[in-house]
Design a protein around this motif. Structure first.
Motif, PDB file in Angstrom:
ATOM      1  N   CYS B  43      -9.084   7.706 -15.138  1.00  0.00           N
ATOM      2  CA  CYS B  43      -7.755   7.692 -15.590  1.00  0.00           C
ATOM      3  C   CYS B  43      -7.079   8.705 -16.574  1.00  0.00           C
ATOM      4  CB  CYS B  43      -7.491   6.126 -16.412  1.00  0.00           C
ATOM      5  SG  CYS B  43      -6.107   6.040 -16.971  1.00  0.00           S
ATOM      6  N   PRO B  44      -6.213   9.443 -16.263  1.00  0.00           N
ATOM      7  CA  PRO B  44      -5.564  10.418 -16.810  1.00  0.00           C
ATOM      8  C   PRO B  44      -5.064  10.010 -18.314  1.00  0.00           C
ATOM      9  CG  PRO B  44      -4.332  10.030 -15.362  1.00  0.00           C
ATOM     10  CD  PRO B  44      -5.436   9.262 -15.096  1.00  0.00           C
ATOM     11  N   LEU B  45      -4.793   8.687 -18.375  1.00  0.00           N
ATOM     12  CA  LEU B  45      -4.274   7.963 -19.762  1.00  0.00           C
ATOM     13  C   LEU B  45      -5.077   7.345 -20.454  1.00  0.00           C
ATOM     14  CD1 LEU B  45      -0.962   7.485 -17.620  1.00  0.00           C
ATOM     15  CD2 LEU B  45      -0.818   8.813 -19.898  1.00  0.00           C
ATOM     16  N   CYS B  77      -0.604   2.472 -17.956  1.00  0.00           N
ATOM     17  CA  CYS B  77      -0.654   2.763 -16.494  1.00  0.00           C
ATOM     18  C   CYS B  77       0.326   3.631 -15.857  1.00  0.00           C
ATOM     19  CB  CYS B  77      -1.357   1.790 -15.812  1.00  0.00           C
ATOM     20  SG  CYS B  77      -1.451   1.741 -14.070  1.00  0.00           S
ATOM     21  N   ALA B  78       0.296   4.737 -15.315  1.00  0.00           N
ATOM     22  CA  ALA B  78       1.311   5.306 -14.731  1.00  0.00           C
ATOM     23  C   ALA B  78       1.531   5.209 -13.077  1.00  0.00           C
ATOM     24  CB  ALA B  78       0.946   6.779 -14.846  1.00  0.00           C
ATOM     25  N   SER B  79       0.423   4.240 -12.746  1.00  0.00           N
ATOM     26  CA  SER B  79       0.460   4.000 -11.282  1.00  0.00           C
ATOM     27  C   SER B  79      -0.116   5.040 -10.420  1.00  0.00           C
ATOM     28  CB  SER B  79       1.626   3.291 -10.671  1.00  0.00           C
ATOM     29  OG  SER B  79       2.127   2.306 -11.504  1.00  0.00           O
ATOM     30  N   CYS B  80      -1.015   5.844 -10.946  1.00  0.00           N
ATOM     31  CA  CYS B  80      -1.472   7.222 -10.123  1.00  0.00           C
ATOM     32  C   CYS B  80      -2.597   6.853  -9.168  1.00  0.00           C
ATOM     33  CB  CYS B  80      -1.968   8.332 -11.139  1.00  0.00           C
ATOM     34  SG  CYS B  80      -3.529   7.975 -11.796  1.00  0.00           S
ATOM     35  N   TYR B  81      -3.041   5.702  -8.954  1.00  0.00           N
ATOM     36  CA  TYR B  81      -3.773   5.265  -8.157  1.00  0.00           C
ATOM     37  C   TYR B  81      -5.194   5.879  -8.054  1.00  0.00           C
ATOM     38  CZ  TYR B  81      -0.447   2.181  -6.177  1.00  0.00           C
ATOM     39  OH  TYR B  81       0.644   1.640  -6.116  1.00  0.00           O
ATOM     40  N   ALA B  82      -5.621   6.729  -9.185  1.00  0.00           N
ATOM     41  CA  ALA B  82      -6.731   7.371  -9.220  1.00  0.00           C
ATOM     42  C   ALA B  82      -8.080   6.748  -9.174  1.00  0.00           C
ATOM     43  CB  ALA B  82      -6.760   8.536 -10.423  1.00  0.00           C
ATOM     44  N   CYS B  83      -8.050   5.661 -10.278  1.00  0.00           N
ATOM     45  CA  CYS B  83      -8.816   4.623 -10.403  1.00  0.00           C
ATOM     46  C   CYS B  83      -9.165   3.819  -8.938  1.00  0.00           C
ATOM     47  CB  CYS B  83      -8.642   3.710 -11.456  1.00  0.00           C
ATOM     48  SG  CYS B  83      -6.997   2.786 -11.194  1.00  0.00           S
ATOM     49  N   THR B  94      -5.103  -0.631  -9.978  1.00  0.00           N
ATOM     50  CA  THR B  94      -3.566  -0.274 -10.021  1.00  0.00           C
ATOM     51  C   THR B  94      -2.873  -1.447  -9.870  1.00  0.00           C
ATOM     52  OG1 THR B  94      -4.047   1.810  -9.122  1.00  0.00           O
ATOM     53  CG2 THR B  94      -1.575   1.300  -9.698  1.00  0.00           C
TER      54      THR B  94
HETATM   55  S1  SF4 Z   1      -3.600   3.937 -11.907  1.00  0.00           S
HETATM   56 FE1  SF4 Z   1      -5.559   3.482 -12.666  1.00  0.00          FE
HETATM   57  S2  SF4 Z   1      -6.206   5.708 -13.305  1.00  0.00           S
HETATM   58 FE2  SF4 Z   1      -3.936   5.747 -13.079  1.00  0.00          FE
HETATM   59  S3  SF4 Z   1      -3.082   5.504 -15.067  1.00  0.00           S
HETATM   60 FE3  SF4 Z   1      -3.137   3.407 -14.155  1.00  0.00          FE
HETATM   61  S4  SF4 Z   1      -5.141   2.753 -14.636  1.00  0.00           S
HETATM   62 FE4  SF4 Z   1      -5.146   4.785 -15.274  1.00  0.00          FE
END
Ligand code: SF4
Ligand code: SF4
Lengths: 294, 196
Positions: B43-45, B77-83, B94
């Motif tokens: 998670c970048p955040l 959470c920026a909704s980047c879906y990395a997790c 997400t």
């Molecule tokens: S989608 Fe997951 S990885 Fe991305 S900001 Fe939200 S919690 Fe962190």
């Protein structure tokens, strides 16, 4: 080739350079777009945070309109629209209860959504339908010597990677190479730009944009190529704030479609470079083919 | 310095909360979480979060409703879906974050001064009323409601947008606006809600 076309709100607003450059490029390649009649906002990330049923219904109205065109394939250039429309499609197909709720809601206004429109990103169409060879043939002003950092961002490969690799997408790399550009290898091509946090919580959001710009510069990029109006906005618009917080990392960020227009020799009103806040000045037209030494 | 107890008591739980979240479409797999921490790692955040994504997953599953709904994490959470794509148990983290945001907005328990819930509310209202988003208006409203002073600092950005022809104060709207309202009302009806 003809596709239904969902521009989305950003492409009519702050991201207008994307539409202004993409439509002529596709036309140049023989692709016809039919904009959905009376489309509505897809809901983006904000609607999902309020009510997923309504978010799905808002997206599904557009899917229903797309079905009415009979075209079966719809282009959605904005990453958020692309994700949301695909996500709605997934929800409707995976969850019968959701399908029923949304189906009845649409029915109440005389619409119907079967969920069989394929929502596609322009990169997918360019690389897989049109093909790099056809694109190469249209290049009259190769971007020789231009070092481009391809930036895919989050939402076109995650979570539904349908046309490219999730961890290391390459479609834009290959496209840029076909235009004659040099692709800068950088590991951040799918890292998050901060999304809307750049505006809402700059202390956290802007840092992500800063890291991207810094790394692209470190690797010698002349320009970043993006596929998303929010990414473009973030990387282009906050240079004064980034410089004040960390250090200046000025670097232009343009849409891949603007670079395509340049390589195709399209006129300035179709490459719309003047829309950038950090102005991108393309390198001078290279010497004619054959004059170059390897 | 505020002295607070840092461990959680059984009594802080809101029994049933975890089950409730796990019954939402997309959130089912949470019960398989192995607490590996991959989500927090990618998670970048997470460096800004009060609870890491991994901790949020366990707090939800263990019914610590108040802690998660009041956490900063869900708004960071920026909704980047990395997790989501890295989770070894296919948990859609997400989407769980989205579900938690929804509940925090409904129960009005989000941290004060956080502009994100305000943005989400203004966004949905604009879609409901007009069918489309006019970004400049949306962002201005958010600033006015949360940080009127910061809006002044954004004037430079507005000017730049104006110069590049990307600033538009016009409210874009669709023709069949009543369709949107009717669709949304129908969703509420179908979900058995009777919202005013
Ligand atoms: S989608 Fe997951 S990885 Fe991305 S900001 Fe939200 S919690 Fe962190
Ligand atoms: S990555 Fe998945 S399994 Fe691992 S802690 Fe996060 S949610 Fe749980």
């Amino acid at each position: 080739m003809k596709y239904a076309y969902f521009p989305g709100c950003s492409l009519k607003g702050t991201g207008r350079a994307y539409e202004e450059s993409l439509v002529p490029v596709l036309r140049h390649l023989g692709v016809e777009l039919q904009e959905l009649e009376d489309w509505n906002c897809c809901g983006a990330t904000a609607y999902m945070a309020v009510d997923e049923g309504k978010a799905c219904a808002a997206a599904a109205r557009n899917l229903a309109l797309a079905e009415q065109t009979g075209l079966r394939q719809m282009l959605a250039p904005c990453s958020a629209c692309y994700l949301v429309l695909n996500k709605a499609q997934h929800y409707l197909n995976e969850y019968p209860a959701m399908r029923q709720v949304v189906g009845r809601a649409l029915q109440s206004v005389g619409l119907q959504c079967n969920g069989d429109t394929v929502v596609r990103h322009p990169l997918d169409v360019l690389v897989n339908d049109i093909g790099l060879e056809a694109i190469r043939q249209k290049v009259t002003h190769p971007l020789h010597g231009l070092k481009v950092a391809p930036y895919y961002g989050c939402q076109i490969v995650r979570p539904y990677a349908t046309f490219d690799d999730q961890a290391n997408p390459t479609s834009m790399d290959r496209l840029l190479e076909a235009l004659g550009a040099t692709v800068v290898r950088w590991p951040l091509k799918t890292k998050c730009c901060g999304g809307s946090l750049t505006g809402t919580l700059p202390e956290a959001g802007l840092r992500l944009s800063y890291i991207l710009l810094k790394e692209a510069r470190k690797r010698g990029a002349d320009v970043i190529a993006t596929v998303c109006p929010l990414c473009q906005f973030n990387l282009d618009s906050y240079h004064p704030q980034i410089a004040a917080r960390w250090e200046p990392v000025r670097l232009p960020t343009v849409y891949f479609s603007q670079l395509m227009g340049l390589a195709f020799g399209l006129p300035a009103e179709q490459t719309v470079l003047h829309r950038g806040m950090v102005r991108f000045h393309p390198p001078p037209v290279p010497a004619p083919a054959g004059a170059e030494k390897p | 310095m505020e002295i607070k107890r840092t461990i959680k008591y059984e009594a802080d739980r809101v029994p049933g909360f975890g089950r409730e979240i796990m019954s939402v479409p997309g959130c089912e797999a949470l019960e398989h979480c192995i607490q590996c921490g991959t989500c927090s790692g990618v998670c970048p955040l997470s460096i800004y979060m009060d609870y890491t994504p991994r901790q949020v997953m366990e707090l939800v599953r263990s019914d610590f409703k108040n802690e998660v709904l009041q956490s900063h994490t869900i708004w960071l959470c920026a909704s980047c879906y990395a997790c989501t794509v890295e989770c070894p148990r296919q948990i859609r983290i997400t989407d769980i974050m989205y579900e938690l945001k929804q509940r925090a907005i409904k129960e009005r328990v989000y941290p004060r001064r956080f502009p994100i819930p305000v943005l989400a509310e203004e966004f949905t209202r604009m879609v409901h009323d007009h069918g489309r988003i006019s970004e400049t208006r949306l962002v201005s409203r958010m600033y006015l409601r949360t940080r009127p002073l910061a809006a002044v600092g954004m004037a430079g950005l507005g000017l730049q947008l104006l110069k590049s022809g990307r600033f538009s104060w016009k409210q874009d709207r669709i023709k069949q606006r009543e369709q949107i309202a009717r669709i949304m009302e129908a969703v509420d009806r179908e979900n058995g809600k009777t919202e005013a």
